[in-house]
Design a protein around this motif. Structure first.
Motif, short mmCIF file in Angstrom:
data_model
loop_
_atom_site.label_atom_id
_atom_site.label_comp_id
_atom_site.label_asym_id
_atom_site.label_seq_id
_atom_site.Cartn_x
_atom_site.Cartn_y
_atom_site.Cartn_z
N CYS A 195 -23.31 -51.02 20.98
CA CYS A 195 -23.71 -49.67 20.59
C CYS A 195 -22.48 -48.78 20.78
O CYS A 195 -22.02 -48.60 21.91
CB CYS A 195 -24.85 -49.17 21.47
SG CYS A 195 -25.15 -47.39 21.33
N PRO A 196 -21.92 -48.22 19.71
CA PRO A 196 -20.69 -47.43 19.86
C PRO A 196 -20.86 -46.21 20.74
O PRO A 196 -19.89 -45.75 21.37
CB PRO A 196 -20.33 -47.05 18.41
CG PRO A 196 -21.58 -47.21 17.63
CD PRO A 196 -22.34 -48.31 18.29
N VAL A 197 -22.07 -45.66 20.83
CA VAL A 197 -22.31 -44.49 21.66
C VAL A 197 -22.08 -44.83 23.13
O VAL A 197 -21.47 -44.06 23.88
CB VAL A 197 -23.74 -43.96 21.46
CG1 VAL A 197 -24.04 -42.81 22.43
CG2 VAL A 197 -23.93 -43.49 20.03
N HIS A 198 -22.54 -46.01 23.56
CA HIS A 198 -22.37 -46.41 24.95
C HIS A 198 -21.00 -47.06 25.19
O HIS A 198 -20.39 -46.89 26.24
CB HIS A 198 -23.48 -47.37 25.37
CG HIS A 198 -24.82 -46.72 25.48
ND1 HIS A 198 -25.73 -46.72 24.45
CD2 HIS A 198 -25.39 -46.04 26.50
CE1 HIS A 198 -26.81 -46.06 24.84
NE2 HIS A 198 -26.63 -45.64 26.07
N ASP A 199 -20.52 -47.81 24.20
CA ASP A 199 -19.28 -48.54 24.38
C ASP A 199 -18.06 -47.61 24.43
O ASP A 199 -17.02 -47.99 24.96
CB ASP A 199 -19.11 -49.54 23.22
CG ASP A 199 -18.09 -50.62 23.53
OD1 ASP A 199 -18.28 -51.35 24.52
OD2 ASP A 199 -17.10 -50.73 22.79
N VAL A 200 -18.21 -46.40 23.92
CA VAL A 200 -17.08 -45.45 23.93
C VAL A 200 -16.80 -44.90 25.33
O VAL A 200 -15.70 -44.46 25.62
CB VAL A 200 -17.34 -44.29 22.94
CG1 VAL A 200 -18.38 -43.32 23.50
CG2 VAL A 200 -16.06 -43.54 22.62
#
Length: 334
Positions: A195-200
């Motif tokens: 999930c890019p929102v969390h992985d960022v």
């Protein structure tokens, strides 16, 4: 501590953040939507990450697992799902005789898009004898090829419940890595999606937030990277964060490492506490654009015009339903 899905209906308690509507117009629209829901025999479900005014107009607000269960329990003939496409698909799969409406068809999911049915078939062929556990953030086609689904709330319990020792976990690598650590007796092979929102989010950002609030409790979603999870005092799903706050009654401040939409629920439940988004910029990085694509006008139009109806082919729905129902049947402490 177990917390129920939250019933909502207070437009005053939910400011119209990011909307062009005035408070008076929002209240009027809110009341119109509630009247339409009664007239259309509809239940409105909203994910924790939806904008505050949509959470306020919903019958129930919760995480993926809670809303999947609530969709099955609902007596109404129509489900208006304020979330993203895979969630509406799951609601339809579990309720084939009901009409499921997604107010904005553009509300997708980058994580769900990271794996296709064809990719999963190829992956399974490389790992014969492995049980496939698929996160609900996936398409119905991928669910249909899986042995069982899971959410962030029950992922470890689901993996622990399986008789197989070898597991393929898809598609979120961060959640899969966290699950593998919770269930060391299993051999877990993890797919390379995220999930890019969390992985960022990085540990450095969490560290800066903590430096400004040294006594704060850090609560992180298991979709976060390992360096973030290692800094957290609590690692849990979005709704479980409500219970996590209750476990720290002396704490005044909490640093929250997930999509910033959950902060609305936390402030509603705990108005005397301070909640700080872990990215250090008021949630500007931990912002899911897909989860913010539904507004009150779209909810109203979904009820008035019956749009946009979500359907799943019967053969796909049968396989996905099996995987979802197996997930729902797993006790949390399995």
């Amino acid at each position: 501590m177990s917390l129920p899905v939250l019933p909502m209906h207070d437009p005053v308690a939910s400011p119209v953040a990011g909307s062009d509507l005035s408070p008076a117009s929002a209240r009027e629209l809110h009341e119109e939507i509630r009247a339409l829901a009664r007239a259309r025999d509809a239940v409105i479900l909203a994910h924790n990450y939806q904008v505050p005014e949509v959470q306020a107009v919903a019958d129930f607000v919760g995480d993926s697992l809670q809303l999947a269960v609530e969709a099955q329990k609902a007596a109404q003939s129509t489900i208006v799902f304020c979330g993203v496409h895979f969630m509406a698909e799951s609601a339809k799969v579990l309720n084939p005789k009901k009409r499921v409406l997604l107010p904005n068809l553009s509300a997708g999911c980058s994580l769900a898009d990271s794996i296709t049915a064809e990719t999963l078939e190829d992956w399974k062929a490389r790992y014969p004898g492995h049980a496939v556990v698929t996160y609900v953030n996936s398409t119905a086609e991928v669910k249909a090829l899986s042995d069982i689904c899971c959410t962030s709330a029950n992922a470890a319990s689901v993996v622990r419940s399986l008789p197989q020792r070898k597991i393929l976990f898809t598609p979120d690598k961060n959640l899969g890595r966290w699950v593998a650590a919770q269930v060391p007796e299993k051999e877990v092979v993890v797919y390379d999606g995220c999930c890019p929102v969390h992985d960022v989010l990085r540990a450095s950002s969490v560290g800066k937030a903590r430096a400004g609030h040294p006594d704060a409790v850090v609560i992180a979603h298991p979709e976060c990277r390992q360096d973030v999870v290692e800094l957290a005092d609590e690692v849990c799903s979005t709704t479980a964060m409500l219970a996590a706050v209750a476990r720290h009654p002396a704490a005044k401040t909490f640093i929250v490492a997930t999509e910033h939409g959950i902060v609305h629920q936390l402030r509603q439940r705990w108005p005397d506490k301070e909640f700080v988004v872990a990215d250090g910029c008021l949630g500007c990085r931990m912002h899911c654009p897909y989860m913010k694509m539904i507004d009150l006008v779209m909810v109203r139009d979904a009820l008035v015009r019956g749009r946009h109806e979500v359907d799943v082919p019967p053969d796909v729905a049968a396989g996905a339903r099996r995987a979802l129902e197996r997930m729902i049947a797993v006790p949390r402490d399995a």
